[in-house]
Design a protein around this motif. Structure first.
Motif, PDB file in Angstrom:
ATOM      1  N   UNK A 173       0.888  -1.377   0.148  1.00 16.77           N
ATOM      2  CA  UNK A 173       0.011   0.003   0.254  1.00 16.77           C
ATOM      3  C   UNK A 173       0.854   1.428  -0.003  1.00 16.77           C
ATOM      4  N   UNK A 174       1.978   1.463   0.833  1.00 14.54           N
ATOM      5  CA  UNK A 174       2.757   2.353   0.820  1.00 14.54           C
ATOM      6  C   UNK A 174       3.423   2.847  -0.438  1.00 14.54           C
ATOM      7  N   UNK A 175       3.595   1.771  -1.538  1.00 15.73           N
ATOM      8  CA  UNK A 175       4.121   1.906  -2.835  1.00 15.73           C
ATOM      9  C   UNK A 175       3.291   2.037  -3.943  1.00 15.73           C
ATOM     10  N   UNK A 176       1.931   2.024  -3.316  1.00 14.56           N
ATOM     11  CA  UNK A 176       0.678   2.009  -4.530  1.00 14.56           C
ATOM     12  C   UNK A 176       0.829   0.807  -5.333  1.00 14.56           C
ATOM     13  N   UNK A 177       1.111  -0.379  -4.833  1.00 18.62           N
ATOM     14  CA  UNK A 177       1.377  -1.599  -5.676  1.00 18.62           C
ATOM     15  C   UNK A 177       0.073  -2.660  -5.238  1.00 18.62           C
ATOM     16  N   UNK A 209       1.194  -1.612 -10.603  1.00 13.93           N
ATOM     17  CA  UNK A 209       0.614  -0.406 -10.050  1.00 13.93           C
ATOM     18  C   UNK A 209      -0.807  -0.802  -9.269  1.00 13.93           C
ATOM     19  N   UNK A 210      -1.373  -0.183  -8.384  1.00  4.47           N
ATOM     20  CA  UNK A 210      -2.462  -0.508  -7.907  1.00  4.47           C
ATOM     21  C   UNK A 210      -3.673  -0.223  -8.860  1.00  4.47           C
ATOM     22  N   UNK A 211      -3.798   0.637  -9.926  1.00  4.56           N
ATOM     23  CA  UNK A 211      -4.838   0.653 -10.613  1.00  4.56           C
ATOM     24  C   UNK A 211      -4.807  -0.262 -11.792  1.00  4.56           C
ATOM     25  N   UNK A 212      -3.675  -0.945 -12.048  1.00  3.36           N
ATOM     26  CA  UNK A 212      -3.617  -1.868 -13.099  1.00  3.36           C
ATOM     27  C   UNK A 212      -3.534  -3.277 -12.682  1.00  3.36           C
ATOM     28  N   UNK A 213      -3.519  -3.496 -11.252  1.00  2.00           N
ATOM     29  CA  UNK A 213      -3.096  -4.831 -10.816  1.00  2.00           C
ATOM     30  C   UNK A 213      -4.364  -5.702 -10.937  1.00  2.00           C
ATOM     31  N   UNK A 214      -4.062  -6.988 -11.124  1.00  3.22           N
ATOM     32  CA  UNK A 214      -4.880  -8.309 -11.255  1.00  3.22           C
ATOM     33  C   UNK A 214      -4.665  -9.120 -10.138  1.00  3.22           C
TER      34      UNK A 214
END
Length: 226
Positions: A173-177, A209-214
């Motif tokens: 979360x701290x690295x937006x992953x 990146x959190x927005x594109x993770x699956x």
């Protein structure tokens, strides 16, 4: 004859720090693999899978040295682990974790010159010499994890929970992953010879990146052996 050792050739992937998480880029890798389900401490299928993977991997090594003229060190055992509820990996304390619902793929990586045809040939030879139930489940799988976070865990497998808790709920979360593949473990220690507190295990998690993770992204599999 130079002996290839994947741990030395890809040192960044096999020698992480035990103190802090590291980002790595993991290339496409070919494995011998067997899929299964259940607690590895009690499932007979797990024991049979590991036995078959090592038997074929050593047969491939000897074939490569004798016939192909290329020697190498057999790579360490690796495992992909997942469950319907991934919290199962961090819930509970040590041995209290319920592993009965875990799914797994146990694997041993192979040098790039070990082709699917060579694997098929050696599988037939091993099957003719040994009665190993796991042999019929072996397949060749290609896994491309790409961007991943990893750390070296020193200690019992049952003490991994707090490390994974920090990875999942602090570092990522701290690295937006976000999750982008299955939990991956690489076993550098031999539980038959080392005390639990001295076992060395690489804990790896493919990320994006959190927005594109699956979160359900599977390994890029598979090339069935024939």
């Amino acid at each position: 004859m130079d002996k290839y050792d994947v741990k030395k050739a890809c040192k960044a992937l096999y020698a992480p720090s035990a103190k802090e998480f590291a980002m790595v880029d993991v290339p496409m890798t070919r494995y011998l693999a067997i899929d299964g389900k259940g607690d590895p401490n009690v499932e007979l299928a797990y024991i049979q899978a590991v036995e078959a993977l090592y038997s074929v991997s050593y047969a491939l090594k000897f074939h490569s040295k004798k016939v192909l003229g290329r020697d190498y060190v057999v790579a360490p055992l690796e495992g992909l682990w997942w469950a319907e509820d991934m919290a199962a990996f961090t819930a509970g304390d040590g041995a209290e974790r319920d592993k009965s619902g875990w799914d797994w793929t146990m694997m041993i990586s192979q040098p790039e010159w070990i082709t699917t045809d060579v694997v098929a040939e050696i599988l037939e030879q091993v099957a003719a010499k040994k009665q190993l139930p796991g042999l019929r489940s072996i397949r060749v799988a290609e896994l491309a994890e790409g961007l991943s976070v990893q750390i070296l865990h020193v200690g019992s497998y049952d003490d991994e929970g707090p490390v994974l808790e920090r990875l999942h709920h602090e570092f990522m979360p701290a690295n937006n992953l976000g999750f982008n593949g299955k939990h991956h473990e690489i076993y550098l220690g031999d539980p038959r010879r080392a005390a639990p507190e001295k076992l060395r295990t690489i804990l790896r998690q493919p990320v994006a990146p959190a927005g594109g993770a699956n979160p359900a992204a599977p390994a890029d599999e598979s090339v069935p052996s024939s």
